[in-house]
Write a protein that holds these residues in place. Structure first.
Motif, PDB file in Angstrom:
ATOM      1  N   LEU A   1       0.836  -1.194   0.000  1.00  0.00           N
ATOM      2  CA  LEU A   1       0.000   0.000   0.000  1.00  0.00           C
ATOM      3  C   LEU A   1       0.875   1.250   0.000  1.00  0.00           C
ATOM      4  N   ILE A   2       0.504   2.218  -0.799  1.00  0.00           N
ATOM      5  CA  ILE A   2       1.235   3.485  -0.860  1.00  0.00           C
ATOM      6  C   ILE A   2       0.334   4.574  -0.289  1.00  0.00           C
ATOM      7  N   PRO A   3       0.734   5.203   0.816  1.00  0.00           N
ATOM      8  CA  PRO A   3      -0.118   6.236   1.409  1.00  0.00           C
ATOM      9  C   PRO A   3       0.124   7.611   0.787  1.00  0.00           C
ATOM     10  N   GLU A   4      -0.809   8.498   1.044  1.00  0.00           N
ATOM     11  CA  GLU A   4      -0.589   9.927   0.814  1.00  0.00           C
ATOM     12  C   GLU A   4       0.040  10.507   2.071  1.00  0.00           C
ATOM     13  N   ILE A   5       0.958  11.454   1.911  1.00  0.00           N
ATOM     14  CA  ILE A   5       1.508  12.172   3.053  1.00  0.00           C
ATOM     15  C   ILE A   5       0.753  13.493   3.161  1.00  0.00           C
ATOM     16  N   VAL A   6       0.066  13.691   4.294  1.00  0.00           N
ATOM     17  CA  VAL A   6      -0.791  14.868   4.454  1.00  0.00           C
ATOM     18  C   VAL A   6      -0.398  15.630   5.715  1.00  0.00           C
ATOM     19  N   TYR A   7      -0.648  16.915   5.710  1.00  0.00           N
ATOM     20  CA  TYR A   7      -0.413  17.781   6.861  1.00  0.00           C
ATOM     21  C   TYR A   7      -1.768  18.260   7.374  1.00  0.00           C
ATOM     22  N   LEU A   8      -2.055  18.001   8.633  1.00  0.00           N
ATOM     23  CA  LEU A   8      -3.377  18.283   9.184  1.00  0.00           C
ATOM     24  C   LEU A   8      -3.276  19.245  10.366  1.00  0.00           C
ATOM     25  N   GLN A   9      -4.143  20.239  10.353  1.00  0.00           N
ATOM     26  CA  GLN A   9      -4.197  21.215  11.434  1.00  0.00           C
ATOM     27  C   GLN A   9      -4.896  20.614  12.654  1.00  0.00           C
ATOM     28  N   PRO A  10      -4.545  21.083  13.865  1.00  0.00           N
ATOM     29  CA  PRO A  10      -5.249  20.611  15.058  1.00  0.00           C
ATOM     30  C   PRO A  10      -6.738  20.919  14.963  1.00  0.00           C
ATOM     31  N   MET A  11      -7.565  20.036  15.495  1.00  0.00           N
ATOM     32  CA  MET A  11      -9.000  20.286  15.534  1.00  0.00           C
ATOM     33  C   MET A  11      -9.585  19.736  16.830  1.00  0.00           C
ATOM     34  N   GLU A  12     -10.646  20.366  17.291  1.00  0.00           N
ATOM     35  CA  GLU A  12     -11.343  19.952  18.508  1.00  0.00           C
ATOM     36  C   GLU A  12     -12.388  18.900  18.144  1.00  0.00           C
ATOM     37  N   ILE A  13     -12.421  17.810  18.930  1.00  0.00           N
ATOM     38  CA  ILE A  13     -13.440  16.778  18.717  1.00  0.00           C
ATOM     39  C   ILE A  13     -14.156  16.497  20.046  1.00  0.00           C
TER      40      ILE A  13
ATOM     41  N   LYS B   1     -11.418  17.248  23.215  1.00  0.00           N
ATOM     42  CA  LYS B   1      -9.962  17.315  23.207  1.00  0.00           C
ATOM     43  C   LYS B   1      -9.514  17.617  21.783  1.00  0.00           C
ATOM     44  N   ALA B   2      -8.241  17.946  21.640  1.00  0.00           N
ATOM     45  CA  ALA B   2      -7.691  18.253  20.328  1.00  0.00           C
ATOM     46  C   ALA B   2      -7.046  17.008  19.734  1.00  0.00           C
ATOM     47  N   ILE B   3      -7.208  16.830  18.427  1.00  0.00           N
ATOM     48  CA  ILE B   3      -6.496  15.784  17.696  1.00  0.00           C
ATOM     49  C   ILE B   3      -5.788  16.428  16.500  1.00  0.00           C
ATOM     50  N   PHE B   4      -4.978  15.633  15.842  1.00  0.00           N
ATOM     51  CA  PHE B   4      -4.191  16.068  14.681  1.00  0.00           C
ATOM     52  C   PHE B   4      -3.154  17.129  15.074  1.00  0.00           C
ATOM     53  N   GLY B   5      -2.668  17.826  14.089  1.00  0.00           N
ATOM     54  CA  GLY B   5      -1.599  18.786  14.285  1.00  0.00           C
ATOM     55  C   GLY B   5      -0.281  18.175  13.866  1.00  0.00           C
ATOM     56  N   GLY B   6      -0.005  18.131  12.549  1.00  0.00           N
ATOM     57  CA  GLY B   6       1.255  17.575  12.092  1.00  0.00           C
ATOM     58  C   GLY B   6       1.118  16.770  10.821  1.00  0.00           C
ATOM     59  N   LYS B   7       2.109  15.907  10.600  1.00  0.00           N
ATOM     60  CA  LYS B   7       2.218  15.141   9.350  1.00  0.00           C
ATOM     61  C   LYS B   7       1.736  13.704   9.569  1.00  0.00           C
ATOM     62  N   TYR B   8       0.987  13.182   8.598  1.00  0.00           N
ATOM     63  CA  TYR B   8       0.426  11.831   8.700  1.00  0.00           C
ATOM     64  C   TYR B   8       0.598  11.086   7.375  1.00  0.00           C
ATOM     65  N   ALA B   9       0.762   9.772   7.492  1.00  0.00           N
ATOM     66  CA  ALA B   9       0.656   8.888   6.336  1.00  0.00           C
ATOM     67  C   ALA B   9      -0.792   8.415   6.275  1.00  0.00           C
ATOM     68  N   ARG B  10      -1.491   8.750   5.186  1.00  0.00           N
ATOM     69  CA  ARG B  10      -2.920   8.455   5.083  1.00  0.00           C
ATOM     70  C   ARG B  10      -3.159   7.290   4.129  1.00  0.00           C
ATOM     71  N   PHE B  11      -3.659   6.192   4.700  1.00  0.00           N
ATOM     72  CA  PHE B  11      -4.035   5.011   3.923  1.00  0.00           C
ATOM     73  C   PHE B  11      -5.555   4.992   3.760  1.00  0.00           C
ATOM     74  N   THR B  12      -6.018   4.341   2.715  1.00  0.00           N
ATOM     75  CA  THR B  12      -7.458   4.281   2.431  1.00  0.00           C
ATOM     76  C   THR B  12      -7.960   2.850   2.572  1.00  0.00           C
ATOM     77  N   HIS B  13      -9.023   2.694   3.345  1.00  0.00           N
ATOM     78  CA  HIS B  13      -9.706   1.402   3.462  1.00  0.00           C
ATOM     79  C   HIS B  13     -11.118   1.559   2.928  1.00  0.00           C
ATOM     80  N   THR B  14     -11.495   0.696   1.988  1.00  0.00           N
ATOM     81  CA  THR B  14     -12.857   0.715   1.471  1.00  0.00           C
ATOM     82  C   THR B  14     -13.597  -0.522   1.949  1.00  0.00           C
TER      83      THR B  14
END
Length: 274
Positions: A126-138, A205-218
């Motif tokens: 599997l080849i992921p996308e490299i994404v940058y995500l801002q912090p968010m409140e959940i 609480k806050a999640i994200f904030g940084g760089k992630y390898a994003r894989f897709t599951h269908t």
């Protein structure tokens, strides 16, 4: 009872953010709005361990994640998770896992080949996308689980009894612990929504904030283990990337409540990177 539960959520979230630093009695009283004696009692009853044990466990488990997924030296890892020196780190690590940090580093690939955990054989890369995500409140509710689908479905049914806006609400699952390294595979899973419920005040609480390898599951959640197997078996050690010890996050792009066809469900698996 709900006030106590929200109090525990606040304390857990605070310790997770500050596990590598000294935490004072006043810190705990301020975040919980209880006396230190009472919050200790409530925490032990709710979580099955003391606050001190929980913080120590976070230190060694996060250290194990860094041993598995980073190239840092053992000394650097011990200091990073809050131990004063390599001797105290090694002692605590061995007490918790039964092996030394050095042995854990030497056997990290063997860990992933244990038959009762995640097999390392897969023909698909599997080849992921490299994404940058801002912090968010959940806004969330939690469960201790061995990633049993029925338990997770029950948690989502409980969360979805709350009234969330139909438009604009995003849904996430936060895997707070690493199931590969727990002495017993019983980890915390958070079911999360991006917007506060209308009928109930959920903890946040806050999640994200940084760089992630994003894989897709269908497809449905009952087959997501197959995607994790492909990630761990063919990609995770050969990617050339270093992983953070922050939680893996699942984003339910097409949530079970938005489609009647499980084959149309879409989940992003987000692995934190350094």
């Amino acid at each position: 009872m709900e006030d106590q539960l929200n109090c525990i959520y606040r304390v857990i979230n605070f310790i997770e953010k500050n596990y590598d630093e000294p935490i004072s009695v006043k810190d705990l009283e301020d975040v919980s709005n209880y006396s230190y004696r009472n919050i200790q009692r409530i925490f032990k009853y709710s979580c099955g361990e003391t606050i001190g044990s929980f913080q120590q466990r976070l230190k060694v488990e996060n250290a194990y994640k860094l041993i598995l997924y980073s190239k840092e030296s053992l000394t650097s890892i011990g200091l990073e998770v809050g131990f004063a020196n390599i001797a105290s780190f090694s002692k605590a690590f061995k007490q918790h896992f039964g092996i030394s940090p050095k042995a854990a580093k030497l056997s990290r690939e063997m860990l992933l080949s244990e038959p009762d955990l995640v097999p390392i054989t897969s023909d698909i890369l599997l080849i992921p996308e490299i994404v940058y995500l801002q912090p968010m409140e959940i806004y969330y509710q939690s469960i201790q689980t061995d990633y049993n689908n029925e338990e997770i479905e029950w948690l989502w049914k409980r969360l979805m009894q709350n009234e969330f806006p139909v438009s604009g609400t995003e849904y996430f699952g936060v895997i707070a612990d690493e199931p590969l390294i727990k002495p017993e595979i019983n980890c915390r899973y958070d079911a999360c929504a991006s917007i506060q419920a209308k009928n109930k005040k959920l903890p946040s609480k806050a999640i994200f904030g940084g760089k992630y390898a994003r894989f897709t599951h269908t497809g449905g959640y009952e087959t997501i283990d197959e995607t994790y197997t492909k990630i761990y078996s063919r990609w995770i050690f050969d990617s050339g990337l270093e992983f953070s010890h922050t939680p893996i996050i699942e984003k339910y792009e097409k949530h079970i409540d938005t489609t009647d066809n499980q084959e149309e469900q879409l989940t992003y698996i987000l692995l934190p990177l350094k």
